[in-house]
Design a protein around this motif. Structure first.
Motif, PDB file in Angstrom:
ATOM      1  N   ASP A  83       3.960   5.910  -5.372  1.00  0.00           N
ATOM      2  CA  ASP A  83       3.954   5.986  -6.847  1.00  0.00           C
ATOM      3  C   ASP A  83       2.876   6.955  -7.317  1.00  0.00           C
ATOM      4  N   ALA A  84       1.690   6.879  -6.689  1.00  0.00           N
ATOM      5  CA  ALA A  84       0.598   7.776  -7.055  1.00  0.00           C
ATOM      6  C   ALA A  84       0.903   9.212  -6.650  1.00  0.00           C
ATOM      7  N   GLN A  85       1.554   9.381  -5.506  1.00  0.00           N
ATOM      8  CA  GLN A  85       1.911  10.711  -5.018  1.00  0.00           C
ATOM      9  C   GLN A  85       2.865  11.393  -5.996  1.00  0.00           C
ATOM     10  N   ALA A  86       3.786  10.611  -6.550  1.00  0.00           N
ATOM     11  CA  ALA A  86       4.741  11.165  -7.520  1.00  0.00           C
ATOM     12  C   ALA A  86       4.037  11.677  -8.772  1.00  0.00           C
ATOM     13  N   LYS A  87       2.834  11.161  -9.016  1.00  0.00           N
ATOM     14  CA  LYS A  87       2.048  11.595 -10.177  1.00  0.00           C
ATOM     15  C   LYS A  87       1.035  12.672  -9.807  1.00  0.00           C
ATOM     16  N   GLY A  88       1.128  13.161  -8.564  1.00  0.00           N
ATOM     17  CA  GLY A  88       0.257  14.243  -8.140  1.00  0.00           C
ATOM     18  C   GLY A  88      -1.079  13.802  -7.584  1.00  0.00           C
ATOM     19  N   LYS A  89      -1.258  12.530  -7.307  1.00  0.00           N
ATOM     20  CA  LYS A  89      -2.526  12.029  -6.778  1.00  0.00           C
ATOM     21  C   LYS A  89      -2.494  11.957  -5.254  1.00  0.00           C
ATOM     22  N   ILE A 126       0.837  -1.205   0.000  1.00  0.00           N
ATOM     23  CA  ILE A 126       0.000   0.000   0.000  1.00  0.00           C
ATOM     24  C   ILE A 126       0.873   1.256   0.000  1.00  0.00           C
ATOM     25  N   ALA A 127       1.919   1.269   0.842  1.00  0.00           N
ATOM     26  CA  ALA A 127       2.804   2.429   0.941  1.00  0.00           C
ATOM     27  C   ALA A 127       3.498   2.701  -0.387  1.00  0.00           C
ATOM     28  N   GLN A 128       4.001   1.657  -1.011  1.00  0.00           N
ATOM     29  CA  GLN A 128       4.703   1.833  -2.285  1.00  0.00           C
ATOM     30  C   GLN A 128       3.745   2.305  -3.385  1.00  0.00           C
ATOM     31  N   HIS A 129       2.544   1.741  -3.370  1.00  0.00           N
ATOM     32  CA  HIS A 129       1.527   2.162  -4.343  1.00  0.00           C
ATOM     33  C   HIS A 129       1.161   3.624  -4.134  1.00  0.00           C
ATOM     34  N   GLU A 131      -6.733   9.566  -1.118  1.00  0.00           N
ATOM     35  CA  GLU A 131      -8.177   9.380  -1.307  1.00  0.00           C
ATOM     36  C   GLU A 131      -8.501   9.080  -2.759  1.00  0.00           C
ATOM     37  N   GLU A 132      -7.764   9.703  -3.672  1.00  0.00           N
ATOM     38  CA  GLU A 132      -7.984   9.431  -5.091  1.00  0.00           C
ATOM     39  C   GLU A 132      -7.576   8.004  -5.445  1.00  0.00           C
ATOM     40  N   VAL A 133      -6.584   7.483  -4.731  1.00  0.00           N
ATOM     41  CA  VAL A 133      -6.070   6.143  -5.020  1.00  0.00           C
ATOM     42  C   VAL A 133      -6.920   5.057  -4.373  1.00  0.00           C
ATOM     43  N   PHE A 134      -7.250   5.243  -3.097  1.00  0.00           N
ATOM     44  CA  PHE A 134      -7.907   4.191  -2.320  1.00  0.00           C
ATOM     45  C   PHE A 134      -9.391   4.449  -2.061  1.00  0.00           C
ATOM     46  N   GLY A 135      -9.867   5.635  -2.428  1.00  0.00           N
ATOM     47  CA  GLY A 135     -11.277   5.921  -2.278  1.00  0.00           C
ATOM     48  C   GLY A 135     -11.611   6.717  -1.031  1.00  0.00           C
ATOM     49  N   SER A 136     -12.852   7.136  -0.935  1.00  0.00           N
ATOM     50  CA  SER A 136     -13.307   7.970   0.183  1.00  0.00           C
ATOM     51  C   SER A 136     -13.765   7.147   1.384  1.00  0.00           C
ATOM     52  N   ASP A 137     -13.750   5.815   1.262  1.00  0.00           N
ATOM     53  CA  ASP A 137     -14.160   4.934   2.371  1.00  0.00           C
ATOM     54  C   ASP A 137     -13.021   3.973   2.687  1.00  0.00           C
ATOM     55  N   PRO A 138     -11.961   4.483   3.319  1.00  0.00           N
ATOM     56  CA  PRO A 138     -10.792   3.630   3.593  1.00  0.00           C
ATOM     57  C   PRO A 138     -11.103   2.471   4.533  1.00  0.00           C
TER      58      PRO A 138
END
Length: 220
Positions: free
Chosen positions: A55-61, A49-52, A64-71
């Protein structure tokens, strides 16, 4: 990687997260680590999860955008797919807190006993240990720590207003548990005998407890 190495790597990855993403991820850490999944599998999942997320953070995400609004639902679904602790691991999980609590009780008992001996105080009184005290330390530590862990898990994904309500309710539960423990202590104190444990015996029990903690409960 073994469990210790995965935890260390996890901490390193968290240092690279932005504050909002870190807060979101740490809630996931609390939820997964406080569940009954096998420890190594839980840490493997957290690393993925951390690595994913990075990776998304490096793309500006954002998280919440990656894992959704209901963690909570997201984590619950993942946890249900992981193997649960079994047999010896589950036994270790339940024994760890009472074992550590009693280990440090005997350290304090040894320390106080030696100081009393050196200062010429009432050694006999300092070497008396009620069995009811040992039972209460073991049982009380188990109940309180697991109650705290359950509260942390339930509190993790709640909004601020709901968290305040949970905190008030949890405080009431902790107070009730404390009162019950005190009542049980008085009752058991009348039924169970008193042991005489010399300071050096308490020291030996402490050292055995420390060795047992490392051998039985340390992550591999």
């Amino acid at each position: 990687m073994n469990t210790k190495q995965m935890i260390k790597e996890n901490n390193r990855l968290q240092d690279a997260m932005k504050p909002d993403n870190l807060s979101y991820y740490q809630d996931m850490v609390v939820y997964i680590r406080s569940s009954s999944v096998e420890e190594s599998k839980g840490e493997e999942l957290l690393l993925e999860i951390a690595q994913h997320l990075l990776d998304a953070q490096a793309k500006g995400k954002t998280a919440e955008e990656v894992f959704g609004s209901d963690p909570e639902s997201y984590c619950k679904e993942l946890v249900e797919q992981l193997p649960k602790m079994k047999g010896l691991n589950r036994l270790q999980y339940h024994l760890m807190i009472p074992w550590i609590a009693l280990t440090w009780f005997f350290f304090v008992q040894a320390l106080v006993g030696f100081i009393t001996t050196w200062t010429g105080g009432p050694v006999e009184r300092m070497t008396q240990v009620r069995i009811s005290t040992l039972v209460l330390i073991a049982g009380g530590s188990y109940v309180l720590i697991h109650a705290l862990m359950r509260w942390m898990k339930n509190d993790t994904f709640q909004p601020d207003e709901a968290r305040r309500k949970i905190n008030v309710r949890s405080m009431g539960i902790y107070m009730a548990i404390t009162v019950l423990i005190l009542i049980a202590g008085v009752w058991l104190g009348r039924l169970l005998p008193v042991l005489t444990i010399a300071p050096w015996v308490s020291l030996v029990l402490f050292l055995v407890g420390i060795a047992g903690t490392k051998f039985l409960f340390s992550s591999k």
